[in-house]
Design a protein around this motif. Structure first.
Motif, mmCIF file in Angstrom:
data_model
loop_
_atom_site.group_PDB
_atom_site.id
_atom_site.type_symbol
_atom_site.label_atom_id
_atom_site.label_comp_id
_atom_site.label_asym_id
_atom_site.label_seq_id
_atom_site.Cartn_x
_atom_site.Cartn_y
_atom_site.Cartn_z
ATOM 1 N N ASP A 1 0.822 -1.217 0.000
ATOM 2 C CA ASP A 1 0.000 0.000 0.000
ATOM 3 C C ASP A 1 0.855 1.265 0.000
ATOM 4 O O ASP A 1 0.436 2.306 -0.509
ATOM 5 N N ARG A 2 2.042 1.177 0.575
ATOM 6 C CA ARG A 2 2.948 2.319 0.713
ATOM 7 C C ARG A 2 3.166 3.040 -0.630
ATOM 8 O O ARG A 2 3.228 4.265 -0.676
ATOM 9 N N VAL A 3 3.274 2.298 -1.706
ATOM 10 C CA VAL A 3 3.551 2.896 -3.018
ATOM 11 C C VAL A 3 2.399 3.811 -3.434
ATOM 12 O O VAL A 3 2.607 4.968 -3.813
ATOM 13 N N VAL A 4 1.185 3.309 -3.356
ATOM 14 C CA VAL A 4 0.013 4.090 -3.766
ATOM 15 C C VAL A 4 -0.213 5.260 -2.817
ATOM 16 O O VAL A 4 -0.537 6.373 -3.253
ATOM 17 N N LEU A 5 -0.018 5.036 -1.531
ATOM 18 C CA LEU A 5 -0.231 6.117 -0.562
ATOM 19 C C LEU A 5 0.782 7.243 -0.737
ATOM 20 O O LEU A 5 0.425 8.419 -0.637
ATOM 21 N N LYS A 6 2.028 6.901 -1.034
ATOM 22 C CA LYS A 6 3.039 7.942 -1.295
ATOM 23 C C LYS A 6 2.711 8.674 -2.599
ATOM 24 O O LYS A 6 2.861 9.894 -2.688
ATOM 25 N N ALA A 7 2.259 7.937 -3.605
ATOM 26 C CA ALA A 7 1.867 8.569 -4.866
ATOM 27 C C ALA A 7 0.692 9.524 -4.636
ATOM 28 O O ALA A 7 0.629 10.598 -5.249
ATOM 29 N N ALA A 8 -0.219 9.154 -3.751
ATOM 30 C CA ALA A 8 -1.358 10.020 -3.426
ATOM 31 C C ALA A 8 -0.890 11.319 -2.779
ATOM 32 O O ALA A 8 -1.466 12.385 -3.027
ATOM 33 N N VAL A 9 0.154 11.241 -1.968
ATOM 34 C CA VAL A 9 0.715 12.456 -1.356
ATOM 35 C C VAL A 9 1.242 13.390 -2.439
ATOM 36 O O VAL A 9 0.979 14.593 -2.423
ATOM 37 N N PHE A 10 1.982 12.829 -3.412
ATOM 38 C CA PHE A 10 2.483 13.652 -4.520
ATOM 39 C C PHE A 10 1.325 14.256 -5.313
ATOM 40 O O PHE A 10 1.347 15.430 -5.660
ATOM 41 N N ALA A 11 0.307 13.451 -5.606
ATOM 42 C CA ALA A 11 -0.839 13.946 -6.367
ATOM 43 C C ALA A 11 -1.522 15.093 -5.629
ATOM 44 O O ALA A 11 -1.872 16.109 -6.238
ATOM 45 N N ALA A 12 -1.701 14.947 -4.328
ATOM 46 C CA ALA A 12 -2.339 16.008 -3.543
ATOM 47 C C ALA A 12 -1.497 17.287 -3.573
ATOM 48 O O ALA A 12 -2.033 18.386 -3.722
ATOM 49 N N ARG A 13 -0.191 17.147 -3.454
ATOM 50 C CA ARG A 13 0.692 18.325 -3.461
ATOM 51 C C ARG A 13 0.696 19.038 -4.810
ATOM 52 O O ARG A 13 0.880 20.251 -4.874
ATOM 53 N N PHE A 14 0.510 18.291 -5.885
ATOM 54 C CA PHE A 14 0.460 18.884 -7.223
ATOM 55 C C PHE A 14 -0.965 19.235 -7.633
ATOM 56 O O PHE A 14 -1.177 19.670 -8.757
ATOM 57 N N ASP A 15 -1.941 19.013 -6.747
ATOM 58 C CA ASP A 15 -3.356 19.173 -7.076
ATOM 59 C C ASP A 15 -3.657 18.418 -8.366
ATOM 60 O O ASP A 15 -4.246 18.945 -9.307
ATOM 61 N N ALA A 16 -3.204 17.161 -8.390
ATOM 62 C CA ALA A 16 -3.301 16.333 -9.591
ATOM 63 C C ALA A 16 -4.198 15.131 -9.354
ATOM 64 O O ALA A 16 -4.396 14.699 -8.220
ATOM 65 N N GLU A 17 -4.708 14.592 -10.438
ATOM 66 C CA GLU A 17 -5.425 13.329 -10.381
ATOM 67 C C GLU A 17 -4.392 12.212 -10.276
ATOM 68 O O GLU A 17 -3.361 12.244 -10.946
ATOM 69 N N LEU A 18 -4.666 11.227 -9.451
ATOM 70 C CA LEU A 18 -3.817 10.046 -9.332
ATOM 71 C C LEU A 18 -4.354 8.991 -10.292
ATOM 72 O O LEU A 18 -5.505 8.577 -10.188
ATOM 73 N N VAL A 19 -3.537 8.570 -11.243
ATOM 74 C CA VAL A 19 -3.934 7.561 -12.217
ATOM 75 C C VAL A 19 -3.217 6.264 -11.866
ATOM 76 O O VAL A 19 -1.995 6.166 -11.989
ATOM 77 N N CYS A 20 -3.992 5.283 -11.394
ATOM 78 C CA CYS A 20 -3.458 3.988 -10.983
ATOM 79 C C CYS A 20 -3.488 3.062 -12.190
ATOM 80 O O CYS A 20 -4.559 2.688 -12.662
#
Length: 141
Positions: free
Chosen positions: A17-36
């Protein structure tokens, strides 16, 4: 009308889960959509169990997200998706630390390594078992 920024994260069933959760942090900081994105040459649609799992772990994250099913070589497919979406970055995890995972990475090469050599976007690699600097030889006194 502006196009929203996107962060692409490589996912697969059983991934930490760590990978997706860290990616979500980046997406939130960039105000970006997270594409899994899941690259599986044998699948024609995104795994519903993986979608359910992503829903559970992303429910409390303040980020919009979606899924994409990809085919072919994972590194190439993730790179092409990132290019087509003009993603701000691609996030992947390291392989598991088992002997099998290490052998697969040795013979096939890591997805992160292939992306880093073929991608003109930042590639962020999330370690599954981070090592502390204190754990490195010669660091502890």
């Amino acid at each position: 009308m502006s196009i929203r920024a996107r962060v692409v994260v490589g996912v697969y069933p059983g991934q930490a889960d760590r990978v997706v959760l860290k990616a979500a942090v980046f997406a939130a900081r960039f105000d970006a959509e997270l594409v899994c994105a899941w690259a599986n040459p044998n699948a024609t649609e995104f795994d519903p169990y993986l979608t359910a799992h992503l829903t559970r772990i992303l429910i409390d994250q303040n980020v919009d997200w979606s899924t994409r099913q990809l085919t072919g070589d994972p590194a190439r497919a993730l790179g092409q998706l990132a290019e087509s979406l003009r993603a701000v970055m691609v996030v992947v995890g390291t392989r598991d630390g088992t002997v099998r995972g290490s052998l697969q990475e040795f013979f096939a090469g890591s997805i992160a390594m292939h992306l880093a050599h073929r991608q003109n976007r930042p590639v962020v690699v999330i370690p599954l078992a981070p090592v502390s600097f204190d754990d490195l030889p010669g660091q502890a006194e």
